[in-house]
Design a protein around this motif. Structure first.
Motif, PDB file in Angstrom:
ATOM      1  N   MET A  29       6.757  -4.742  17.735  1.00  0.00           N
ATOM      2  CA  MET A  29       7.719  -5.544  16.984  1.00  0.00           C
ATOM      3  C   MET A  29       7.176  -5.928  15.624  1.00  0.00           C
ATOM      4  SD  MET A  29       9.204  -7.989  20.028  1.00  0.00           S
ATOM      5  CE  MET A  29      10.310  -8.848  18.904  1.00  0.00           C
ATOM      6  N   GLN A  30       5.879  -6.221  15.548  1.00  0.00           N
ATOM      7  CA  GLN A  30       5.243  -6.597  14.289  1.00  0.00           C
ATOM      8  C   GLN A  30       4.368  -5.456  13.799  1.00  0.00           C
ATOM      9  OE1 GLN A  30       5.946  -9.347  12.638  1.00  0.00           O
ATOM     10  NE2 GLN A  30       7.238 -10.204  14.249  1.00  0.00           N
ATOM     11  N   VAL A  31       4.620  -4.998  12.589  1.00  0.00           N
ATOM     12  CA  VAL A  31       3.831  -3.922  11.973  1.00  0.00           C
ATOM     13  C   VAL A  31       3.122  -4.485  10.748  1.00  0.00           C
ATOM     14  CG1 VAL A  31       3.969  -1.717  10.759  1.00  0.00           C
ATOM     15  CG2 VAL A  31       5.338  -2.093  12.826  1.00  0.00           C
ATOM     16  N   THR A  32       1.827  -4.226  10.646  1.00  0.00           N
ATOM     17  CA  THR A  32       1.047  -4.698   9.506  1.00  0.00           C
ATOM     18  C   THR A  32       1.200  -3.721   8.342  1.00  0.00           C
ATOM     19  OG1 THR A  32      -0.588  -5.741  10.946  1.00  0.00           O
ATOM     20  CG2 THR A  32      -1.281  -5.244   8.690  1.00  0.00           C
ATOM     21  N   PRO A  33       1.512  -4.212   7.131  1.00  0.00           N
ATOM     22  CA  PRO A  33       1.553  -3.318   5.973  1.00  0.00           C
ATOM     23  C   PRO A  33       0.215  -2.605   5.807  1.00  0.00           C
ATOM     24  CG  PRO A  33       2.535  -5.440   5.432  1.00  0.00           C
ATOM     25  CD  PRO A  33       1.902  -5.595   6.779  1.00  0.00           C
ATOM     26  N   GLU A  34       0.262  -1.284   5.720  1.00  0.00           N
ATOM     27  CA  GLU A  34      -0.975  -0.502   5.706  1.00  0.00           C
ATOM     28  C   GLU A  34      -0.817   0.681   4.760  1.00  0.00           C
ATOM     29  OE1 GLU A  34      -3.951   1.666   8.950  1.00  0.00           O
ATOM     30  OE2 GLU A  34      -2.013   0.857   9.581  1.00  0.00           O
ATOM     31  N   ILE A  35      -1.753   0.804   3.826  1.00  0.00           N
ATOM     32  CA  ILE A  35      -1.706   1.910   2.867  1.00  0.00           C
ATOM     33  C   ILE A  35      -3.103   2.495   2.698  1.00  0.00           C
ATOM     34  CG2 ILE A  35       0.300   1.043   1.623  1.00  0.00           C
ATOM     35  CD1 ILE A  35      -2.973   0.714  -0.146  1.00  0.00           C
ATOM     36  N   ALA A  36      -3.135   3.694   2.129  1.00  0.00           N
ATOM     37  CA  ALA A  36      -4.399   4.321   1.749  1.00  0.00           C
ATOM     38  C   ALA A  36      -4.363   4.579   0.253  1.00  0.00           C
ATOM     39  CB  ALA A  36      -4.608   5.624   2.505  1.00  0.00           C
ATOM     40  N   LEU A  37      -5.532   4.491  -0.376  1.00  0.00           N
ATOM     41  CA  LEU A  37      -5.673   4.739  -1.814  1.00  0.00           C
ATOM     42  C   LEU A  37      -6.708   5.829  -2.041  1.00  0.00           C
ATOM     43  CD1 LEU A  37      -5.695   1.071  -3.142  1.00  0.00           C
ATOM     44  CD2 LEU A  37      -3.872   2.749  -3.458  1.00  0.00           C
ATOM     45  N   PRO A  38      -6.615   6.527  -3.166  1.00  0.00           N
ATOM     46  CA  PRO A  38      -7.611   7.567  -3.448  1.00  0.00           C
ATOM     47  C   PRO A  38      -9.014   6.970  -3.507  1.00  0.00           C
ATOM     48  CG  PRO A  38      -5.755   7.707  -4.973  1.00  0.00           C
ATOM     49  CD  PRO A  38      -5.601   6.419  -4.218  1.00  0.00           C
ATOM     50  N   ARG A  39      -9.969   7.751  -3.083  1.00  0.00           N
ATOM     51  CA  ARG A  39     -11.363   7.306  -3.173  1.00  0.00           C
ATOM     52  C   ARG A  39     -11.733   7.081  -4.639  1.00  0.00           C
ATOM     53  NH1 ARG A  39     -14.345   7.286   1.268  1.00  0.00           N
ATOM     54  NH2 ARG A  39     -13.648   8.444   3.112  1.00  0.00           N
ATOM     55  N   GLY A  40     -12.516   6.047  -4.866  1.00  0.00           N
ATOM     56  CA  GLY A  40     -12.908   5.711  -6.224  1.00  0.00           C
ATOM     57  C   GLY A  40     -12.096   4.578  -6.808  1.00  0.00           C
ATOM     58  N   ARG A  41     -10.964   4.305  -6.223  1.00  0.00           N
ATOM     59  CA  ARG A  41     -10.179   3.163  -6.677  1.00  0.00           C
ATOM     60  C   ARG A  41     -10.483   1.983  -5.776  1.00  0.00           C
ATOM     61  NH1 ARG A  41      -3.572   2.427  -6.932  1.00  0.00           N
ATOM     62  NH2 ARG A  41      -3.641   0.224  -7.484  1.00  0.00           N
ATOM     63  N   SER A  42     -10.919   0.901  -6.351  1.00  0.00           N
ATOM     64  CA  SER A  42     -11.339  -0.263  -5.576  1.00  0.00           C
ATOM     65  C   SER A  42     -10.368  -1.419  -5.807  1.00  0.00           C
ATOM     66  CB  SER A  42     -12.759  -0.683  -5.977  1.00  0.00           C
ATOM     67  OG  SER A  42     -13.145  -1.835  -5.266  1.00  0.00           O
ATOM     68  N   VAL A  43      -9.740  -1.859  -4.731  1.00  0.00           N
ATOM     69  CA  VAL A  43      -8.860  -3.029  -4.788  1.00  0.00           C
ATOM     70  C   VAL A  43      -9.140  -3.889  -3.562  1.00  0.00           C
ATOM     71  CG1 VAL A  43      -7.028  -1.832  -6.059  1.00  0.00           C
ATOM     72  CG2 VAL A  43      -6.979  -1.885  -3.558  1.00  0.00           C
ATOM     73  N   ARG A  44      -8.730  -5.125  -3.649  1.00  0.00           N
ATOM     74  CA  ARG A  44      -8.943  -6.062  -2.543  1.00  0.00           C
ATOM     75  C   ARG A  44      -7.663  -6.194  -1.726  1.00  0.00           C
ATOM     76  NH1 ARG A  44      -8.020 -11.486  -2.465  1.00  0.00           N
ATOM     77  NH2 ARG A  44      -7.651 -11.443  -4.723  1.00  0.00           N
ATOM     78  N   ALA A  45      -7.790  -6.122  -0.393  1.00  0.00           N
ATOM     79  CA  ALA A  45      -6.639  -6.355   0.469  1.00  0.00           C
ATOM     80  C   ALA A  45      -6.197  -7.802   0.326  1.00  0.00           C
ATOM     81  CB  ALA A  45      -6.999  -6.052   1.918  1.00  0.00           C
ATOM     82  N   ARG A  46      -4.900  -8.027   0.377  1.00  0.00           N
ATOM     83  CA  ARG A  46      -4.383  -9.388   0.203  1.00  0.00           C
ATOM     84  C   ARG A  46      -3.135  -9.594   1.058  1.00  0.00           C
ATOM     85  NH1 ARG A  46      -2.547  -6.602  -4.507  1.00  0.00           N
ATOM     86  NH2 ARG A  46      -0.297  -6.792  -4.853  1.00  0.00           N
TER      87      ARG A  46
END
Length: 369
Positions: A104-121
């Motif tokens: 019932m509950q799905v967590t937003p989940e993505i992948a990014l290209p290697r080398g790009r650094s971002v913080r999960a929020r």
């Protein structure tokens, strides 16, 4: 959907496709300025679930079918929050593939290209995984079905994982060869051993997640069904109906469990069709029938208790026709006596297996449509 009159209808349609979400860039391109967005959020008409994303109809997810809307919203939230390079993966990719049976509950989940650094929020998950096969979904990318399943299955409860596999097999989105490939790709991943055991429980004959949930409850109770989609025929051998799950009784009769879901079976036309099917099956004189609903499946142990009680009551051999005619054929949930302890001993089971045909009832597991 409550949008300013100046917003183009095309933006309205885009937001609907994206789970009622829009990115700041999409709003800017349509002429909805940052100031307008801020005023709409301050007035409570819109909400801002995360930086750079607005929810243009926050009440929509609480309406009928809200669970599906929330899943879709979760899938799009990560894509819009992290920009054009973001790829929907895992359960979010399965949502966009239209797979049924997810939690019932799905967590937003993505992948990014290697080398790009971002913080999960804001509760979202960011992966930096090896490249996977991708598909275009509108202007965005999502993981192809097989890698999405490999990513998603270990994070799901067991019954949802089996329901997801049942769905993709039943709809022929996944071949037996591809299913074997998933097992191979799971090697070395966290939870691989238990997921492989779940794969062996998948059955392409299951037609809905509710059927899978009911079957899994019976499997866990030690009373798995003998067949799915059991063909019921009359004395002349004419096809009458298919039962969702069947147990062959020692007398040669079938105990059939029919699973009625919310959306389809509660419509008036569907109720009439279900009643006609039920009456036709019972008229053959070869069927005992239990009907369960989503509400019953939501009460753990209810379906298994009904099936076990019916199996225990079943005679050990063939009965005279007159005796069979006098026996009640349909069991309703309300007939299960409250407070009564159903015995845990394994009930007598017939020796018939899938593929056998006996009397006027066929035990062959039907091919999916």
């Amino acid at each position: 959907m409550r949008l300013p009159r100046a917003v183009p209808s095309s933006l309205l349609a885009l937001a609907h496709m994206q789970g009622e979400l829009l990115s700041s860039a999409q709003c800017d391109a349509a002429g909805v300025t940052r100031g307008q967005r801020s005023r709409l959020v301050a007035s409570g008409v819109w909400q801002r679930p995360t930086k750079g994303v607005v929810d243009v109809d926050p009440l929509m997810q609480h309406l009928p079918n809200g669970i599906d809307r929330r899943r879709r919203r979760a899938a799009w939230l990560g894509l819009l929050a992290y920009g054009p390079e973001a790829v929907a993966v895992g359960q979010c990719a399965l949502v966009l593939h239209g797979v049924a049976g997810l939690p019932m509950q799905v967590t937003p989940e993505i992948a990014l290209p290697r080398g790009r650094s971002v913080r999960a929020r804001d509760g979202m998950r960011v992966r930096y995984a090896d490249p996977v096969e991708l598909l275009r979904y509108g202007p965005r990318n999502i993981a192809a079905l097989v890698p999405a399943l490999v990513q998603a299955l270990p994070d799901m409860p067991r019954r949802n994982a089996v329901a997801v596999l049942d769905d993709v097999l039943h709809r022929r989105l996944l071949s037996d060869e591809a299913l074997a490939g998933i097992e191979a790709r799971l090697v070395g991943r966290r939870g691989a051993v238990r997921v492989r055991s779940w794969i062996r429980l998948a059955d392409r004959l299951a037609e809905s997640p509710l059927e899978t949930f009911a079957r899994m409850e019976c499997v866990d109770a030690g009373i798995p069904p003998d067949a799915l989609q059991v063909e019921i025929r009359d004395a002349r051998g004419v096809f009458v109906a298919r039962g969702d799950m069947g147990w062959r009784l020692p007398s040669g009769r079938w105990l059939i469990v029919e699973v009625d879901g919310h959306e389809f079976h509660e419509a008036p036309a569907a109720l009439l069709r279900d009643r006609s099917r039920q009456n036709a099956m019972l008229a053959t004189g070869q069927v005992d029938l239990i009907r369960v609903t989503a509400h019953d499946i939501g009460r753990p142990g209810t379906v298994a208790a009904l099936v076990r009680a019916a199996l225990i009551r079943a005679p050990s051999g063939a009965e005279p026709v007159d005796a069979r005619a006098k026996r009640p054929k349909t069991v309703h949930v309300d007939q299960l006596v409250r407070g009564r302890r159903v015995g845990s001993a394994e009930p007598p089971r017939g020796s018939a297996r899938r593929g056998q045909t006996e009397g006027a009832v066929s035990g062959r597991a039907a091919d999916p449509p």
